[in-house]
Design a protein around this motif. Structure first.
Motif, PDB file in Angstrom:
ATOM      1  N   SER A  14       6.461 -23.872  10.333  1.00 58.06           N
ATOM      2  CA  SER A  14       6.104 -22.463  10.451  1.00 58.06           C
ATOM      3  C   SER A  14       4.608 -22.296  10.268  1.00 58.06           C
ATOM      4  N   SER A  15       4.118 -21.117  10.626  1.00 58.57           N
ATOM      5  CA  SER A  15       2.708 -20.804  10.459  1.00 58.57           C
ATOM      6  C   SER A  15       2.453 -20.313   9.043  1.00 58.57           C
ATOM      7  N   ALA A  16       1.324 -20.686   8.488  1.00 63.45           N
ATOM      8  CA  ALA A  16       0.979 -20.231   7.145  1.00 63.45           C
ATOM      9  C   ALA A  16       0.754 -18.725   7.152  1.00 63.45           C
ATOM     10  N   VAL A  17       1.128 -18.084   6.074  1.00 61.64           N
ATOM     11  CA  VAL A  17       0.967 -16.637   5.941  1.00 61.64           C
ATOM     12  C   VAL A  17      -0.043 -16.371   4.835  1.00 61.64           C
ATOM     13  N   SER A  18      -1.036 -15.558   5.105  1.00 68.09           N
ATOM     14  CA  SER A  18      -2.087 -15.307   4.128  1.00 68.09           C
ATOM     15  C   SER A  18      -1.559 -14.518   2.935  1.00 68.09           C
ATOM     16  N   ILE A  19      -2.257 -14.630   1.818  1.00 66.71           N
ATOM     17  CA  ILE A  19      -1.899 -13.873   0.619  1.00 66.71           C
ATOM     18  C   ILE A  19      -1.942 -12.377   0.925  1.00 66.71           C
ATOM     19  N   TYR A  20      -2.909 -11.975   1.716  1.00 71.73           N
ATOM     20  CA  TYR A  20      -3.043 -10.557   2.078  1.00 71.73           C
ATOM     21  C   TYR A  20      -1.775 -10.063   2.774  1.00 71.73           C
ATOM     22  N   ASN A  21      -1.289 -10.838   3.729  1.00 72.05           N
ATOM     23  CA  ASN A  21      -0.093 -10.426   4.464  1.00 72.05           C
ATOM     24  C   ASN A  21       1.167 -10.530   3.611  1.00 72.05           C
ATOM     25  N   ARG A  22       1.173 -11.430   2.659  1.00 72.23           N
ATOM     26  CA  ARG A  22       2.305 -11.480   1.728  1.00 72.23           C
ATOM     27  C   ARG A  22       2.392 -10.179   0.931  1.00 72.23           C
ATOM     28  N   VAL A  23       1.242  -9.701   0.478  1.00 71.60           N
ATOM     29  CA  VAL A  23       1.223  -8.441  -0.278  1.00 71.60           C
ATOM     30  C   VAL A  23       1.674  -7.286   0.607  1.00 71.60           C
ATOM     31  N   THR A  24       1.248  -7.306   1.877  1.00 72.25           N
ATOM     32  CA  THR A  24       1.685  -6.275   2.820  1.00 72.25           C
ATOM     33  C   THR A  24       3.204  -6.264   2.951  1.00 72.25           C
ATOM     34  N   ALA A  25       3.806  -7.453   3.041  1.00 67.81           N
ATOM     35  CA  ALA A  25       5.265  -7.549   3.134  1.00 67.81           C
ATOM     36  C   ALA A  25       5.926  -7.015   1.870  1.00 67.81           C
ATOM     37  N   LEU A  26       5.337  -7.286   0.723  1.00 68.29           N
ATOM     38  CA  LEU A  26       5.895  -6.798  -0.539  1.00 68.29           C
ATOM     39  C   LEU A  26       5.853  -5.278  -0.627  1.00 68.29           C
ATOM     40  N   ILE A  27       4.768  -4.679  -0.160  1.00 70.77           N
ATOM     41  CA  ILE A  27       4.663  -3.222  -0.159  1.00 70.77           C
ATOM     42  C   ILE A  27       5.764  -2.623   0.702  1.00 70.77           C
ATOM     43  N   SER A  28       6.000  -3.239   1.854  1.00 73.57           N
ATOM     44  CA  SER A  28       7.076  -2.775   2.730  1.00 73.57           C
ATOM     45  C   SER A  28       8.436  -2.950   2.066  1.00 73.57           C
ATOM     46  N   LEU A  29       8.621  -4.066   1.352  1.00 74.81           N
ATOM     47  CA  LEU A  29       9.891  -4.311   0.663  1.00 74.81           C
ATOM     48  C   LEU A  29      10.153  -3.227  -0.375  1.00 74.81           C
ATOM     49  N   CYS A  30       9.117  -2.816  -1.078  1.00 78.02           N
ATOM     50  CA  CYS A  30       9.259  -1.723  -2.054  1.00 78.02           C
ATOM     51  C   CYS A  30       9.743  -0.444  -1.370  1.00 78.02           C
ATOM     52  N   ASP A  31       9.160  -0.140  -0.222  1.00 76.54           N
ATOM     53  CA  ASP A  31       9.568   1.051   0.531  1.00 76.54           C
ATOM     54  C   ASP A  31      11.026   0.960   0.974  1.00 76.54           C
ATOM     55  N   THR A  32      11.425  -0.218   1.449  1.00 76.33           N
ATOM     56  CA  THR A  32      12.784  -0.388   1.964  1.00 76.33           C
ATOM     57  C   THR A  32      13.816  -0.271   0.851  1.00 76.33           C
ATOM     58  N   ILE A  33      13.545  -0.879  -0.291  1.00 77.56           N
ATOM     59  CA  ILE A  33      14.467  -0.777  -1.428  1.00 77.56           C
ATOM     60  C   ILE A  33      14.549   0.667  -1.918  1.00 77.56           C
ATOM     61  N   LYS A  34      13.413   1.364  -1.886  1.00 82.34           N
ATOM     62  CA  LYS A  34      13.413   2.762  -2.312  1.00 82.34           C
ATOM     63  C   LYS A  34      14.335   3.612  -1.438  1.00 82.34           C
ATOM     64  N   LYS A  35      14.432   3.277  -0.152  1.00 79.74           N
ATOM     65  CA  LYS A  35      15.323   4.022   0.735  1.00 79.74           C
ATOM     66  C   LYS A  35      16.778   3.907   0.286  1.00 79.74           C
ATOM     67  N   VAL A  36      17.165   2.700  -0.135  1.00 76.91           N
ATOM     68  CA  VAL A  36      18.538   2.510  -0.619  1.00 76.91           C
ATOM     69  C   VAL A  36      18.769   3.342  -1.874  1.00 76.91           C
ATOM     70  N   HIS A  37      17.816   3.308  -2.787  1.00 78.00           N
ATOM     71  CA  HIS A  37      17.966   4.061  -4.028  1.00 78.00           C
ATOM     72  C   HIS A  37      17.897   5.570  -3.796  1.00 78.00           C
ATOM     73  N   SER A  38      17.223   5.994  -2.739  1.00 78.18           N
ATOM     74  CA  SER A  38      17.110   7.430  -2.464  1.00 78.18           C
ATOM     75  C   SER A  38      18.444   8.056  -2.098  1.00 78.18           C
ATOM     76  N   ILE A  39      19.394   7.240  -1.635  1.00 75.01           N
ATOM     77  CA  ILE A  39      20.735   7.760  -1.333  1.00 75.01           C
ATOM     78  C   ILE A  39      21.718   7.378  -2.445  1.00 75.01           C
ATOM     79  N   LYS A  40      21.159   7.044  -3.629  1.00 74.02           N
ATOM     80  CA  LYS A  40      21.951   6.769  -4.838  1.00 74.02           C
ATOM     81  C   LYS A  40      22.860   5.547  -4.685  1.00 74.02           C
ATOM     82  N   GLN A  41      22.387   4.528  -3.975  1.00 75.09           N
ATOM     83  CA  GLN A  41      23.159   3.305  -3.809  1.00 75.09           C
ATOM     84  C   GLN A  41      22.371   2.124  -4.381  1.00 75.09           C
TER      85      GLN A  41
END
Length: 513
Positions: free
Chosen positions: A114-141
């Motif tokens: 696979s291609s190496a992923v920069s630390i910067y882009n890893r953080v970007t993915a984590l920010i998105s993951l936070c948003d996605t998990i928040k969507k699940v919690h927003s519907i009380k699940q």
């Protein structure tokens, strides 16, 4: 293969070749944005039917629709039946990505896989993951099992969630408990409660929003620390006295023995982990709340919103490493902790760390028998992909090509276009034409440099530049060059208008006098 909706509509299913231990995913002819999961066993389908129906009903609520959850989560949208009207699976949104979360932090990086992923882009993915998990919690699940294999990352580093039918669902006063949890991601309070029983059979509350927060903190730590688990450690080279045998990861989790906050005699972090003190205090404090304060008080663990705020700030304060284009570090440091980790890893005398999760954190497997047979197994090798990022070029290539293009462009403009334009505006005034041509050339170069430094997409995506950055850089060059001419023309007109008004004023004054 044919399947049927609840209303009896016939669906033609096309095998995708994606099959797991529980079910197989099919495309639907004529519906490119939807897929169907068919359970491999009739017994699995029967045991999930009531839960899937509840989740499908839930998707019709206004709260669910307002959450826009289906953009990022493969949520069950409709039950699917065979020709005998037996429930066999469900339809869900199609998630277009083959990259799994752990693909981003496999260490050491294997270029053939696979291609190496920069630390910067890893953080970007984590920010998105936070948003996605928040969507699940927003519907009380509750997610429950945040297995990294079920978290997909797109080419633009957005996080998507799969295997949603295992989620911990509450609907109309009934709970459908999550039956599984990947080892190493089990919150301490859940591990204690479920000893000797399964997650579904354990009495009372099992998975909660707080257990989700624990798993999220594990993901964030591993992403920032080259895949190391926050509770993993190794025997120190310079140990004093006898050293106790290493404990399984899940045992350390239960006891809250995170080496980065608790002194473990004779133990130290794996060599490939960047110096924990290189992270800013606001990041370290959130990890402390997740792994120390939250051990006995789960409500103290940081929420996904708190993590997003901190990670967004952290990303804005990252600066690129001078030696490795994939390394980024906090702006307060005068060294790269990831380069130092690479050096320690290369100098270590231990066995070469495998790219598999098992070899990197072997204790994750050790405690599976303590809880239940309803646990996921880590793959011996990570899922591979041809590339972890869209086709982009390096900073050096981008700058060389755009600057050469800008110079050629302004030279052509300065010799063929701008002189005629200024001669027309200034009625063949050589002085105005010369100023305009030189100003247009300089402005064009300024336009390209300004775009590259301040506005390019690659500047904010880890220093890798997509094709459209080249086009926009060129357009800025042309725009600035002609923009200077437009300003010159306006100034020229205004100047002559002022002169005209002055002359008319003088004439009026003389005639009036």
């Amino acid at each position: 293969m044919l399947a049927y909706t609840q209303s009896g509509k016939v669906l033609e299913l096309i095998d995708t070749g994606k099959s797991g231990g529980e079910g197989t995913v099919y495309n639907i002819k004529g519906y490119p944005n939807r897929v169907v999961k068919i359970y491999n066993k009739a017994s699995d389908a029967k045991s999930r039917e009531e839960k899937i129906n509840a989740m499908c009903e839930m998707s019709e609520s206004s709260t669910f629709k307002n959450s826009e959850l289906t953009k990022d989560i493969a949520w069950p949208m409709s039950p699917i039946y065979d020709k005998k009207n037996n429930f066999i699976g469900f339809g869900m949104p199609a998630i277009q990505s083959s990259i799994e979360l752990e693909d981003l932090y496999v260490y050491p990086h294997n270029p053939s896989r696979s291609s190496a992923v920069s630390i910067y882009n890893r953080v970007t993915a984590l920010i998105s993951l936070c948003d996605t998990i928040k969507k699940v919690h927003s519907i009380k699940q509750i997610i429950g099992d945040e297995n990294p294999n079920n978290i997909k990352i797109t080419q633009s580093f957005e996080a998507k969630l799969l295997d949603v039918d295992s989620y911990h669902i509450s609907y109309r006063d009934k709970k459908y408990k999550c039956p599984v949890c990947a080892p190493g991601y089990v919150a301490p309070e859940l591990a204690k409660k479920c000893k000797g029983t399964t997650y579904e059979e354990a009495p009372g509350e099992t998975f909660t929003e707080y257990t989700d927060r624990f798993s999220l903190a594990i993901h964030i730590f591993r992403m920032l620390c080259n895949g190391a688990h926050p509770y993993s450690s190794k025997v120190a080279k310079k140990k004093v006295g006898s050293t106790p045998a290493p404990k399984p990861i899940d045992h350390k989790v239960e006891k809250g023995e995170c080496i980065y906050f608790n002194n473990s005699k004779g133990m130290e972090p794996p060599p490939y982990v960047p110096d924990f003190n290189s992270f800013p205090e606001y990041i370290k404090n959130l990890f402390k709340r997740a792994f120390v304060d939250g051990n006995n008080a789960p409500e103290k663990r940081p929420s996904e919103t708190e993590w997003k705020v901190a990670l967004t700030k952290f990303r804005s304060e990252l600066v690129p490493c001078k030696k490795d284009k994939n390394h980024y570090h906090h702006k307060s440091l005068n060294f790269c902790p990831y380069c130092e980790a690479d050096k320690r890893y290369k100098e270590s005398k231990g066995n070469r760390l495998s790219t598999s999760i098992q070899a990197r954190t072997p204790a994750l497997q050790a405690s599976q028998h303590s809880y239940s047979n309803h646990t996921y197994q880590y793959p011996t090798t990570p899922t591979t992909t041809s590339s972890n990022s869209p086709q982009k070029s390096s900073s050096f290539t981008f700058w060389v090509i755009t600057i050469i293009t800008a110079i050629l462009s302004v030279v052509l403009l300065g010799s063929l276009v701008l002189p005629n334009m200024y001669n027309a505006i200034a009625d063949n005034n050589s002085t105005i034409t010369t100023i305009g041509v030189i100003g247009g050339i300089i402005s064009g170069l300024i336009g390209t440099i300004s775009y590259n430094l301040a506005w390019s997409f690659g500047r904010y995506k880890g220093g890798a530049f997509p094709w459209y950055d080249y086009l926009l850089s060129f357009l800025c060059c042309i725009g600035f060059s002609f923009g200077f001419g437009l300003i010159m023309g306006i100034v020229y007109i205004i100047f002559y208008l002022i002169i005209a008004f002055i002359i008319l004023g003088i004439i009026g004054f003389i005639l009036g006098g």
